[in-house]
Enzyme design. Structure first.
Site, PDB file in Angstrom:
ATOM      1  N   LYS A   1      34.722  24.983  -7.736  1.00 40.22           N
ATOM      2  CA  LYS A   1      35.864  24.241  -8.270  1.00 40.22           C
ATOM      3  C   LYS A   1      36.751  25.106  -9.144  1.00 40.22           C
ATOM      4  O   LYS A   1      37.956  24.894  -9.197  1.00 40.22           O
ATOM      5  CB  LYS A   1      35.394  23.004  -9.046  1.00 40.22           C
TER       6      LYS A   1
ATOM      7  N   LYS B   1      31.449  19.992   6.052  1.00 40.54           N
ATOM      8  CA  LYS B   1      31.294  18.567   5.764  1.00 40.54           C
ATOM      9  C   LYS B   1      32.665  17.873   5.746  1.00 40.54           C
ATOM     10  O   LYS B   1      33.643  18.441   5.257  1.00 40.54           O
ATOM     11  CB  LYS B   1      30.620  18.475   4.390  1.00 40.54           C
TER      12      LYS B   1
ATOM     13  N   LYS C   1      37.170  14.285   1.595  1.00 33.56           N
ATOM     14  CA  LYS C   1      38.451  13.656   1.294  1.00 33.56           C
ATOM     15  C   LYS C   1      39.445  14.621   0.661  1.00 33.56           C
ATOM     16  O   LYS C   1      40.623  14.322   0.571  1.00 33.56           O
ATOM     17  CB  LYS C   1      38.237  12.432   0.402  1.00 33.56           C
TER      18      LYS C   1
HETATM   19  P1  AMP Z   1      32.168  12.771  -2.732  1.00 31.72           P
HETATM   20  O1  AMP Z   1      33.182  12.228  -1.779  1.00 31.72           O
HETATM   21  O2  AMP Z   1      31.879  14.217  -2.473  1.00 31.72           O
HETATM   22  O3  AMP Z   1      32.445  12.433  -4.171  1.00 31.72           O
HETATM   23  O4  AMP Z   1      30.793  12.042  -2.383  1.00 31.72           O
HETATM   24  C1  AMP Z   1      30.508  10.696  -2.676  1.00 31.72           C
HETATM   25  C2  AMP Z   1      29.278  10.295  -1.890  1.00 31.72           C
HETATM   26  O5  AMP Z   1      29.540  10.287  -0.461  1.00 31.72           O
HETATM   27  C3  AMP Z   1      28.069  11.210  -2.077  1.00 31.72           C
HETATM   28  O6  AMP Z   1      26.899  10.420  -2.099  1.00 31.72           O
HETATM   29  C4  AMP Z   1      28.083  12.102  -0.842  1.00 31.72           C
HETATM   30  O7  AMP Z   1      26.797  12.580  -0.505  1.00 31.72           O
HETATM   31  C5  AMP Z   1      28.640  11.161   0.233  1.00 31.72           C
HETATM   32  N1  AMP Z   1      29.415  11.925   1.219  1.00 31.72           N
HETATM   33  C6  AMP Z   1      30.628  12.489   1.026  1.00 31.72           C
HETATM   34  N2  AMP Z   1      31.054  13.122   2.148  1.00 31.72           N
HETATM   35  C7  AMP Z   1      30.084  12.967   3.064  1.00 31.72           C
HETATM   36  C8  AMP Z   1      29.906  13.409   4.434  1.00 31.72           C
HETATM   37  N3  AMP Z   1      30.845  14.106   5.054  1.00 31.72           N
HETATM   38  N4  AMP Z   1      28.780  13.055   5.078  1.00 31.72           N
HETATM   39  C9  AMP Z   1      27.837  12.318   4.441  1.00 31.72           C
HETATM   40  N5  AMP Z   1      27.925  11.893   3.178  1.00 31.72           N
HETATM   41  C10 AMP Z   1      29.028  12.199   2.482  1.00 31.72           C
END
Ligand code: AMP
Ligand code: TRP
Length: 337
Positions: free
Chosen positions: A118, A200, A203
């Site tokens: 980051k 992965k 967003k």
């Molecule tokens: P984040 O969007 O990185 O803040 O993640 C929020 C939650 O969504 C966390 O529990 C992540 O593990 C899950 N998550 C985010 N992106 C993915 C993805 N591409 N595949 C599976 N889980 C995801």
């Protein structure tokens, strides 16, 4: 919740209200949150204090907060069964963050790979909050005496440090915090980017790499049709050599409950066009009812207000008790002698 004869284990998870939630968030987090609701005592926080470690537009952040809460409710999470609340509505998160910061070594924080990533991404704003982000995350988890935390690979290091901080504190002051364990889900898995299936789905990447939970049917179909696949035309699960197709297959498998073999048998030789349309169909069918409920909830201010108020109060009760214990253990001046 508290009146159960057999005490359920407590699960804590948090999602940052930034940008828009994706199909990855749905499959990897929200959908599982719902599956865990009956078996566990669940605390699902919308971690708005974490979100401000990178610069946010206030109007956008405010909207994103309500959007995530409405999505929690739209996927069917129950505010009666689970705690669905905003982190900033419970000031003890910030209070415990300070205390735990005094039990965290800079050497430990220096090792955090997300901080390194980051700070490269936001080189103009490498702030102290970004650096101590894992301490706030530890505070979230420990404040609720959480037993289990469902985490993806990217958050494993943060959960490790939360455990280390809890153990260190307990060693100095005697049993205070529950030391949380990672929760490894039965289903779900990682959803990969539509344009680079070795990464992965996220967003914070460009629009065409993800399906947003609130994308219209047309947009979903377009994005899936444009998803990167290989030059071969066989639908076969082979993440190593066919990461794009395998990603689409695994999305379909999670949503429909079909096995990879069943999908391969059904679409194996029909070509990618037919297969991609079928993948788009199942995503649309899954998300449409959620979007419909979302649209009702986001405009129902009275309902949102009620959920927010009741949940913040319930969360605060737990947080207050934990802080009382922490204050006593470390010897802070008591308000009542
Ligand atoms: P984040 O969007 O990185 O803040 O993640 C929020 C939650 O969504 C966390 O529990 C992540 O593990 C899950 N998550 C985010 N992106 C993915 C993805 N591409 N595949 C599976 N889980 C995801
Ligand atoms: N850091 C997590 C993420 O970016 C969000 C989060 C904050 C969290 N506090 C948490 C996740 C506590 C689990 C438990 O995904």
């Amino acid at each position: 919740m508290e009146a159960e004869t057999v005490k359920k284990k407590r699960i804590f998870s948090g999602i940052q209200p930034t940008g828009t939630l994706t199909l990855g968030n749905y499959i990897g987090a929200l959908r599982n949150f719902k599956l865990l609701e009956d078996e566990y005592d669940c605390v699902y926080s919308i971690v708005d204090l974490h979100a401000i470690t990178v610069r946010q537009n206030p109007t956008e952040l405010r909207k994103a907060c309500l959007r995530v809460m409405s999505l929690y409710l739209a996927v069917g999470l129950s505010p009666e069964k689970s705690l669905l609340y905003f982190q900033s509505h419970v000031p003890q998160h910030a209070e415990l963050n300070w205390v735990l910061g005094c039990f965290t070594y800079m050497g430990e924080l220096n090792r955090m790979t997300q901080f390194k990533d980051k700070s490269q991404k936001h080189a103009d704003n490498i702030n102290a909050g970004l650096y101590t982000y894992p301490v706030l995350m530890a505070a979230d988890i420990l404040l609720y005496m959480s037993d289990l935390v469902p985490v993806g690979a990217d958050q494993k290091q943060h959960l490790e440090i939360s455990r280390d901080i809890a153990e260190r504190f307990n060693k100095i002051y005697g049993d205070t915090f529950v030391v949380p364990e990672p929760y490894i889900g039965k289903v779900g898995g990682r959803v990969m980017s539509l344009q680079d299936p070795t990464r992965k789905m996220s967003k914070s990447d460009p629009e065409d790499t993800y399906v947003a939970m609130l994308d219209s049917a047309d947009v979903i179909r377009k994005k899936i049709r444009r998803a990167i696949t290989d030059s071969d035309s066989e639908v076969r699960y082979d993440p190593e050599n066919k990461p794009g197709v395998s990603n689409l297959m695994s999305i379909m498998a999670t949503i429909t409950g079909k096995t990879m073999d069943e999908i391969a048998l059904e679409y194996g030789s029909k070509g990618y066009g037919v297969f991609k349309d079928a993948v788009a169909d199942c995503i649309i069918a899954e998300l449409e009812p959620i979007q419909k409920r979302f649209n009702e909830i986001i405009t129902d201010k009275a309902y949102l207000q009620q959920v927010m108020t009741v949940s913040a109060e319930r969360a605060s009760n737990i947080a207050y008790r934990t802080m009382l214990k922490v204050r006593r253990k470390i010897g802070l001046a008591a308000l009542k002698l």
